[in-house]
Design a protein around this motif. Structure first.
Motif, PDB file in Angstrom:
ATOM      1  N   TYR A   1      40.049   9.501   6.484  1.00 25.07           N
ATOM      2  CA  TYR A   1      40.565  10.251   5.321  1.00 25.07           C
ATOM      3  C   TYR A   1      40.571   9.398   4.054  1.00 25.07           C
ATOM      4  CZ  TYR A   1      42.214  13.242   9.079  1.00 25.07           C
ATOM      5  OH  TYR A   1      42.276  14.052  10.181  1.00 25.07           O
ATOM      6  N   ARG A   2      40.155   9.991   2.965  1.00 25.18           N
ATOM      7  CA  ARG A   2      40.245   9.317   1.676  1.00 25.18           C
ATOM      8  C   ARG A   2      40.635  10.337   0.619  1.00 25.18           C
ATOM      9  NH1 ARG A   2      35.249   4.907   2.297  1.00 25.18           N
ATOM     10  NH2 ARG A   2      35.986   4.208   4.345  1.00 25.18           N
ATOM     11  N   ASN A   3      41.482   9.900  -0.296  1.00 26.62           N
ATOM     12  CA  ASN A   3      42.011  10.822  -1.299  1.00 26.62           C
ATOM     13  C   ASN A   3      40.995  11.044  -2.415  1.00 26.62           C
ATOM     14  OD1 ASN A   3      43.602  12.398  -2.875  1.00 26.62           O
ATOM     15  ND2 ASN A   3      45.254  10.913  -3.124  1.00 26.62           N
ATOM     16  N   GLU A   4      40.122  12.008  -2.207  1.00 30.22           N
ATOM     17  CA  GLU A   4      39.072  12.279  -3.190  1.00 30.22           C
ATOM     18  C   GLU A   4      39.140  13.739  -3.629  1.00 30.22           C
ATOM     19  OE1 GLU A   4      35.929  10.248  -3.655  1.00 30.22           O
ATOM     20  OE2 GLU A   4      35.768   9.121  -1.776  1.00 30.22           O
ATOM     21  N   THR A   5      38.677  13.997  -4.817  1.00 33.70           N
ATOM     22  CA  THR A   5      38.541  15.378  -5.265  1.00 33.70           C
ATOM     23  C   THR A   5      37.332  15.989  -4.557  1.00 33.70           C
ATOM     24  OG1 THR A   5      39.391  14.669  -7.394  1.00 33.70           O
ATOM     25  CG2 THR A   5      38.376  16.845  -7.296  1.00 33.70           C
ATOM     26  N   ILE A   6      37.552  17.160  -3.961  1.00 28.45           N
ATOM     27  CA  ILE A   6      36.497  17.757  -3.132  1.00 28.45           C
ATOM     28  C   ILE A   6      35.364  18.322  -4.001  1.00 28.45           C
ATOM     29  CG2 ILE A   6      36.003  19.600  -1.470  1.00 28.45           C
ATOM     30  CD1 ILE A   6      38.958  19.201  -0.525  1.00 28.45           C
ATOM     31  N   SER A   7      34.145  17.944  -3.635  1.00 23.17           N
ATOM     32  CA  SER A   7      32.954  18.462  -4.328  1.00 23.17           C
ATOM     33  C   SER A   7      31.812  18.489  -3.319  1.00 23.17           C
ATOM     34  CB  SER A   7      32.591  17.545  -5.495  1.00 23.17           C
ATOM     35  OG  SER A   7      32.029  16.344  -4.997  1.00 23.17           O
TER      36      SER A   7
ATOM     37  N   HIS B   1      34.559  14.493  -0.087  1.00 21.23           N
ATOM     38  CA  HIS B   1      35.553  15.303   0.598  1.00 21.23           C
ATOM     39  C   HIS B   1      36.733  14.412   0.930  1.00 21.23           C
ATOM     40  CE1 HIS B   1      37.123  18.721   2.672  1.00 21.23           C
ATOM     41  NE2 HIS B   1      35.980  19.380   2.614  1.00 21.23           N
ATOM     42  N   CYS B   2      37.865  15.027   1.267  1.00 18.79           N
ATOM     43  CA  CYS B   2      39.040  14.195   1.541  1.00 18.79           C
ATOM     44  C   CYS B   2      39.016  13.654   2.974  1.00 18.79           C
ATOM     45  CB  CYS B   2      40.325  14.974   1.274  1.00 18.79           C
ATOM     46  SG  CYS B   2      40.439  16.487   2.215  1.00 18.79           S
ATOM     47  N   PHE B   3      38.049  14.091   3.777  1.00 16.90           N
ATOM     48  CA  PHE B   3      37.863  13.412   5.066  1.00 16.90           C
ATOM     49  C   PHE B   3      36.371  13.387   5.394  1.00 16.90           C
ATOM     50  CE2 PHE B   3      38.822  17.868   6.262  1.00 16.90           C
ATOM     51  CZ  PHE B   3      37.666  18.183   6.958  1.00 16.90           C
ATOM     52  N   PHE B   4      35.968  12.453   6.218  1.00 17.80           N
ATOM     53  CA  PHE B   4      34.603  12.464   6.721  1.00 17.80           C
ATOM     54  C   PHE B   4      34.581  11.824   8.105  1.00 17.80           C
ATOM     55  CE2 PHE B   4      33.081   8.047   6.056  1.00 17.80           C
ATOM     56  CZ  PHE B   4      34.029   7.555   5.169  1.00 17.80           C
TER      57      PHE B   4
ATOM     58  N   ASN C   1      22.844  19.921   2.218  1.00  8.64           N
ATOM     59  CA  ASN C   1      22.968  19.352   0.865  1.00  8.64           C
ATOM     60  C   ASN C   1      24.345  19.507   0.232  1.00  8.64           C
ATOM     61  OD1 ASN C   1      22.997  22.020   0.388  1.00  8.64           O
ATOM     62  ND2 ASN C   1      21.028  22.112  -0.674  1.00  8.64           N
ATOM     63  N   ASP C   2      25.314  20.045   0.980  1.00  4.84           N
ATOM     64  CA  ASP C   2      26.665  20.179   0.432  1.00  4.84           C
ATOM     65  C   ASP C   2      27.673  19.820   1.530  1.00  4.84           C
ATOM     66  OD1 ASP C   2      29.186  21.086  -0.487  1.00  4.84           O
ATOM     67  OD2 ASP C   2      28.214  22.566  -1.778  1.00  4.84           O
ATOM     68  N   LEU C   3      28.455  18.756   1.267  1.00  7.55           N
ATOM     69  CA  LEU C   3      29.418  18.257   2.256  1.00  7.55           C
ATOM     70  C   LEU C   3      30.426  19.309   2.706  1.00  7.55           C
ATOM     71  CD1 LEU C   3      30.619  14.754   1.012  1.00  7.55           C
ATOM     72  CD2 LEU C   3      29.599  15.308   3.208  1.00  7.55           C
TER      73      LEU C   3
END
Ligand code: 2NL
Length: 339
Positions: A191-197, A201-204, A319-321
């Motif tokens: 998990y990482r605190n990222e803005t989703i685009s 993503h907030c997890f991978f 092409n989109d997470l």
């Protein structure tokens, strides 16, 4: 009396193929508002001298109806709740839709099976971690930006806990409990605190590997990862290592593979360089070894980490997470043919 005779014929002919139909029979004839009760209510209109005879007929009618009810109940129970009459056994069965594996699971299984063949054991660990296993043991200084609230999710009730930002925490737990030689591969969600685009993503999903023994060299790292690439992406795939930096490895290197989309001639995916980055790696930092009481003069090791979303993007051109976690079956069904 005539009415009772007619009802008897009707009851004798009654059929019930299902438990519901048997219950409907009971309600209709034997229920509190049923026929038997209703006819018994007629008793008051019968002249006194006929009451005895009528009473007997009524009683016999009630027993007759109850016996029929028991019979229907038994025959339904014997046929397993449905009657043989209304089922056409030649009809095709209800289709059982077979699902498909999630693309990230497909890719994870492929990665694991390659490393298992090289003698790596699979290890897993908790997603909620403490600071030591996620950061401290990995040689990340107190003021490292990754530890920032902006980058890491901390647990509100107890900020000593956090959502792991990499599966290095699993290897930390392996080093804590096992002695070298250590050869593990650690898949899992991080998990990482990222803005989703489309790109973040907030997890991978990550797979990290760790190999510690006497005389483990950078050549072992290169050959192991090269073998992995050949198995994963095909024999024609070329690799290159670029110097890099991670707090937990020294020296560190990132590995690129020749672009699978254009074969190296340049396209959008490789930003016209012919190369795409697929993982980070390096020789385990002596401090990390010493954190677990592993003598860094006797033992060396290499480690690496890769994001499965990235591998999957290259292999299946996703092409989109966000597609990975939207549960859209139009996306998921496209992997029905994959292993
Ligand atoms: C990346 C880079 C990396 C590691 C992970 C590691 C683990 C231990 C000790 C030393 Cl226990 N290193 N893991 C090393 C280098 C790179 O990950 O890009 N991950 C997505």
């Amino acid at each position: 009396m005539k009415q009772i005779d007619e009802h008897k014929q009707e009851i004798a002919a009654a059929e019930a193929g299902t438990p519901d139909a048997v219950e409907a029979f009971r309600i209709k004839y034997l229920g509190t508002k049923g026929l038997v009760k209703a006819i018994m209510g007629e008793m008051k209109n019968v002249p006194n001298e006929q009451k005895k005879e009528f009473g007997q007929v009524l009683n016999e009618f009630k027993q007759f109806t109850e016996a029929k009810y028991e019979l229907l109940k038994e025959s339904v129970a014997a046929s397993g709740g449905s009657s043989a009459i209304d089922i056409d056994w030649s009809l095709p069965g209800d289709p059982v839709p077979v699902g498909s594996r999630h693309p990230l699971s497909i890719v994870r299984n492929q990665v694991l099976s390659i490393f298992k063949r090289l003698g790596f054991a699979v290890a897993e660990g908790p997603e909620i971690e403490d600071d030591w296993h996620n950061f401290g043991a990995m040689n990340l200084p107190e003021d490292h930006p990754a530890r920032d609230m902006q980058d890491t999710f901390y647990i509100n009730q107890n900020p000593a806990w956090l959502l792991r930002t990499h599966t290095s925490s699993v290897q930390a737990r392996v080093m804590e409990t096992q002695k070298p030689p250590i050869r593990v591969i650690c898949p899992g969600r991080v998990y990482r605190n990222e803005t989703i685009s489309a790109r973040a993503h907030c997890f991978f999903h990550q797979v990290e590997g760790l190999y510690i023994d006497e005389n483990v060299s950078f050549a072992d790292l290169k050959q192991t990862l090269y073998f992995f690439v050949q198995e994963m992406f095909g024999k024609d795939t070329r690799v290159r290592f670029r110097p890099s930096y991670f707090p937990f490895t020294e020296p560190s290197a990132e590995m690129d593979i020749s672009c699978l989309i254009c074969g190296g001639s340049g396209c959008n995916v490789c930003k016209h360089t012919g190369w795409v980055e697929i993982l980070g790696s390096g020789m385990v930092h002596p401090k990390v070894l010493e954190n677990f009481g592993i003598d860094s003069n006797k033992y060396t090791g290499f480690a690496f980490g890769m994001g499965l979303e990235r591998i999957c993007q290259l292999k299946y051109r996703v092409n989109d997470l966000r597609l990975y976690s939207q549960n859209d079956i139009r996306f998921l069904q496209q992997f029905t043919g994959a292993v």
